[in-house]
Structures are given as C-alpha cells and as structure tokens.
Design a protein around this motif. Structure first.
Motif, mmCIF file in Angstrom:
data_model
loop_
_atom_site.group_PDB
_atom_site.id
_atom_site.type_symbol
_atom_site.label_atom_id
_atom_site.label_comp_id
_atom_site.label_asym_id
_atom_site.label_seq_id
_atom_site.Cartn_x
_atom_site.Cartn_y
_atom_site.Cartn_z
ATOM 1 N N ALA A 93 10.787 -9.636 13.117
ATOM 2 C CA ALA A 93 10.612 -9.424 14.554
ATOM 3 C C ALA A 93 9.330 -10.089 15.012
ATOM 4 C CB ALA A 93 10.568 -7.934 14.883
ATOM 5 N N SER A 94 9.412 -10.834 16.079
ATOM 6 C CA SER A 94 8.224 -11.417 16.698
ATOM 7 C C SER A 94 7.258 -10.308 17.105
ATOM 8 C CB SER A 94 8.641 -12.218 17.940
ATOM 9 O OG SER A 94 7.505 -12.698 18.625
ATOM 10 N N CYS A 95 5.980 -10.545 16.867
ATOM 11 C CA CYS A 95 4.910 -9.585 17.190
ATOM 12 C C CYS A 95 4.954 -8.335 16.315
ATOM 13 C CB CYS A 95 4.920 -9.201 18.667
ATOM 14 S SG CYS A 95 4.571 -10.582 19.771
ATOM 15 N N GLU A 96 5.764 -8.364 15.266
ATOM 16 C CA GLU A 96 5.771 -7.273 14.283
ATOM 17 C C GLU A 96 5.830 -7.863 12.875
ATOM 18 O OE1 GLU A 96 7.856 -3.541 15.072
ATOM 19 O OE2 GLU A 96 8.697 -4.489 16.860
ATOM 20 N N VAL A 97 4.958 -8.847 12.622
ATOM 21 C CA VAL A 97 5.003 -9.561 11.342
ATOM 22 C C VAL A 97 4.657 -8.641 10.182
ATOM 23 C CG1 VAL A 97 3.985 -11.430 9.994
ATOM 24 C CG2 VAL A 97 4.545 -11.796 12.405
ATOM 25 N N ALA A 98 3.600 -7.865 10.310
ATOM 26 C CA ALA A 98 3.193 -6.979 9.216
ATOM 27 C C ALA A 98 4.267 -5.924 8.950
ATOM 28 C CB ALA A 98 1.860 -6.318 9.536
ATOM 29 N N TYR A 99 4.787 -5.341 10.006
ATOM 30 C CA TYR A 99 5.836 -4.331 9.864
ATOM 31 C C TYR A 99 7.073 -4.939 9.214
ATOM 32 C CZ TYR A 99 9.147 -0.643 11.155
ATOM 33 O OH TYR A 99 10.094 0.352 11.120
ATOM 34 N N SER A 100 7.483 -6.120 9.696
ATOM 35 C CA SER A 100 8.659 -6.789 9.131
ATOM 36 C C SER A 100 8.439 -7.116 7.653
ATOM 37 C CB SER A 100 8.962 -8.066 9.912
ATOM 38 O OG SER A 100 9.239 -7.792 11.268
ATOM 39 N N ALA A 101 7.242 -7.608 7.330
ATOM 40 C CA ALA A 101 6.934 -7.945 5.934
ATOM 41 C C ALA A 101 6.975 -6.698 5.053
ATOM 42 C CB ALA A 101 5.567 -8.608 5.845
ATOM 43 N N SER A 102 6.431 -5.593 5.557
ATOM 44 C CA SER A 102 6.422 -4.362 4.764
ATOM 45 C C SER A 102 7.842 -3.865 4.516
ATOM 46 C CB SER A 102 5.581 -3.281 5.452
ATOM 47 O OG SER A 102 6.206 -2.797 6.623
ATOM 48 N N LYS A 103 8.695 -3.940 5.526
ATOM 49 C CA LYS A 103 10.070 -3.455 5.367
ATOM 50 C C LYS A 103 10.918 -4.432 4.548
ATOM 51 C CE LYS A 103 9.563 0.437 7.518
ATOM 52 N NZ LYS A 103 9.612 1.716 6.772
ATOM 53 N N GLY A 104 10.626 -5.729 4.645
ATOM 54 C CA GLY A 104 11.266 -6.669 3.734
ATOM 55 C C GLY A 104 10.897 -6.354 2.296
ATOM 56 N N GLY A 105 9.643 -5.962 2.088
ATOM 57 C CA GLY A 105 9.210 -5.529 0.761
ATOM 58 C C GLY A 105 9.928 -4.275 0.304
ATOM 59 N N VAL A 106 10.147 -3.341 1.218
ATOM 60 C CA VAL A 106 10.904 -2.124 0.896
ATOM 61 C C VAL A 106 12.306 -2.487 0.411
ATOM 62 C CG1 VAL A 106 12.004 -0.064 1.880
ATOM 63 C CG2 VAL A 106 9.614 -0.594 2.435
ATOM 64 N N ASN A 107 12.928 -3.446 1.086
ATOM 65 C CA ASN A 107 14.293 -3.843 0.699
ATOM 66 C C ASN A 107 14.320 -4.452 -0.700
ATOM 67 O OD1 ASN A 107 14.989 -2.975 3.229
ATOM 68 N ND2 ASN A 107 15.357 -5.019 4.077
ATOM 69 N N TRP A 130 -3.688 -4.849 8.815
ATOM 70 C CA TRP A 130 -2.672 -5.361 7.886
ATOM 71 C C TRP A 130 -2.536 -4.447 6.675
ATOM 72 C CZ3 TRP A 130 1.040 -9.114 7.338
ATOM 73 C CH2 TRP A 130 1.481 -9.368 6.038
ATOM 74 N N ASN A 131 -3.666 -4.118 6.045
ATOM 75 C CA ASN A 131 -3.639 -3.281 4.851
ATOM 76 C C ASN A 131 -3.106 -1.882 5.153
ATOM 77 O OD1 ASN A 131 -4.602 -5.243 3.104
ATOM 78 N ND2 ASN A 131 -6.747 -4.694 3.428
ATOM 79 N N ARG A 132 -3.414 -1.370 6.331
ATOM 80 C CA ARG A 132 -2.944 -0.033 6.708
ATOM 81 C C ARG A 132 -1.419 -0.012 6.797
ATOM 82 N NH1 ARG A 132 -2.417 2.616 11.743
ATOM 83 N NH2 ARG A 132 -3.027 0.688 12.769
ATOM 84 N N VAL A 133 -0.829 -1.047 7.389
ATOM 85 C CA VAL A 133 0.631 -1.114 7.493
ATOM 86 C C VAL A 133 1.271 -1.279 6.109
ATOM 87 C CG1 VAL A 133 2.573 -2.463 8.378
ATOM 88 C CG2 VAL A 133 0.623 -1.976 9.868
ATOM 89 N N ILE A 134 0.768 -2.222 5.327
ATOM 90 C CA ILE A 134 1.352 -2.491 4.007
ATOM 91 C C ILE A 134 1.202 -1.283 3.085
ATOM 92 C CG2 ILE A 134 1.225 -3.933 1.943
ATOM 93 C CD1 ILE A 134 2.465 -5.324 4.404
ATOM 94 N N ASN A 135 0.032 -0.663 3.087
ATOM 95 C CA ASN A 135 -0.188 0.481 2.196
ATOM 96 C C ASN A 135 0.664 1.685 2.586
ATOM 97 O OD1 ASN A 135 -2.019 -0.941 0.665
ATOM 98 N ND2 ASN A 135 -3.825 -0.128 1.699
ATOM 99 N N THR A 136 0.800 1.918 3.885
ATOM 100 C CA THR A 136 1.589 3.068 4.347
ATOM 101 C C THR A 136 3.074 2.842 4.127
ATOM 102 O OG1 THR A 136 -0.074 3.591 6.033
ATOM 103 C CG2 THR A 136 2.127 4.543 6.329
#
Length: 243
Positions: free
Chosen positions: A147-161, A105-111
């Motif tokens: 996206a289902s099964c991409e919660v961390a990725y979706s959350a990180s990109k929602g944060g980008v927006n 989780w932290n790796r996705v959010i930090n990157t």
C-alpha cells in the motif's frame, strides 16, 4: 479437556472479540496488551464472571523480546502453555517513507513481525510435547499487494506471510498448523482514522459493499483454532473480494 489460548493485542478490535468468543466456548484465555491495563483487567474479570472460565490479563509489550519472555514465565506459572496462539498485536503507520524515521520503522517491524518470533518461539515447545497446536497470525491484504504510504506496515505484514508459510512447513510433521488471515478493511480502531468521505469511497471499492466486522474475523480465527488439521501454511484473505 479444557484448552488454552493466548491472544496478543486483545484490548480492542479483533483481539477483544476473539477473546470473547473463546471465553464463551469455555476455553482458558490469556489476554495480552501493552497498555490499557485497567480496561484489560476489567474485561478479563467480566469474561470470567460471564462465562465461568479462567481469563488472565497479561500486560506486556511483546515488541520487546525480554517482556515476551516475562509474559511466558507468567503463563507457565499458571498453565503448561497455550494450545492455540493468536498473534494479533499490530500497529500501523501512514505517511511517506522519506518522512519516516528509524524509530518509527523499528516500532512497526518489532510490533507486527518480531513479536511473532518472540511468542512462537516460546509457545512451540508445549505444542511439540502435545503433538498438536494451532498458530494463527493476523496479517493484512497489504502484506500481499503493498500500500502506498504504508510501506513499513506492508513490509511487516509481508514478513508475517512469509513467516507463516515457512513455520508451517517446519511444524507440519509435528501436527501443528500455522495459518494467517489477511484482513481487508475491518471496522476497528485502526481504520477509524479515515473521514466519512474516505470510508464511503473505500466501501465503494469493496465488492461486498461494506467493511468486515471484528466478530466475523474472530469467528474465522475460532474456526481455524478448532479444526482444519490438514490446512496449514495458508494466507486466507478476508476482504469482501477487495484484493
């Protein structure tokens, strides 16, 4: 006057094609990646030879704020700072949330998200001094709809927006534009995890009937970098009508 661009995640895909395009237009280009140092150095040298412009490889893990600080120290030893910042570095994680551990989780959010803070914070002072600048963040349609099964990725990109919209308001009085490109399925290494059947099914869902190309994305990045001074705080979907 020759301008300078910093592109993170420039070792492949969208970032690599953006670096090639900026170099072909004779910008000074700083290219960042975390690994692939040998390939990045060779690519930078090739761009410099081909287009007769300065292309500098920067091998740093910008998910780590301390390394981002070191990267900008190297930039400032050569240049006053980037006139355009392209925050492209990103990773994905596919899997159920309850099977994900905190390190992943932290790796996705930090990157994908914290790196924007680390790079924008250090790029903004030069832009403020010049009273102009462009910040272009590479997001995803999953930041808009999830996206289902991409919660961390979706959350990180929602944060980008959200980051993009907020920072745009903060910097608009200083003539600095901040926008994001919400990519759909772009034919990059990140999306080559799909089987041929899965790729075919995806293409059938996309009204345009195909995946986008890194070159098309790079062209949109360049267009935003070189004009549209009244366009800021926007999340621009590049998805063939998919989402």
């Amino acid at each position: 006057m020759i301008k300078t661009v910093l592109i993170t995640g420039a070792s492949h895909g969208i970032g690599k094609e953006a670096a090639r395009l900026f170099a072909s237009r004779h910008w000074n280009v700083f290219l960042n990646c975390k690994t692939s140092a040998k390939d990045m150095i060779a690519f930078s040298e090739d761009l410099s030879r081909t287009y007769k412009t300065a292309c500098t490889p920067l091998i740093y893990d910008i998910s780590d704020d301390a390394q981002a600080e070191d990267m900008f120290a190297e930039i400032h030893a050569i240049s006053k700072g980037p006139d355009v910042l392209v925050n492209n570095a990103g990773i994905s994680y596919i899997g159920l949330l309850d099977a994900m551990n905190i390190d992943d989780w932290n790796r996705v959010i930090n990157t994908n998200l914290t790196s924007l803070f680390s790079c924008c914070k250090r790029a903004i002072p030069h832009m403020l001094h010049e009273k102009s600048g462009k910040i272009i963040n590479i997001s995803s349609v999953w930041g808009n709809v999830g996206a289902s099964c991409e919660v961390a990725y979706s959350a990180s990109k929602g944060g980008v927006n959200a980051f993009t919209k907020a920072l745009a308001k903060e910097l608009a009085p200083s003539n600095i534009q901040v926008n994001a490109i919400a990519c759909g399925v772009i034919d990059t290494r990140m999306n080559r995890c799909f089987s041929e059947d899965e790729r075919r099914e995806l293409m059938e869902e996309i009204p345009a009937g195909r995946f986008g190309s890194p070159q098309e994305t790079a062209q949109l990045i360049y267009d935003l970098a070189t004009g549209h001074d009244y366009l800021t705080g926007q999340i621009i979907s590049l998805d063939g009508g998919w989402c």
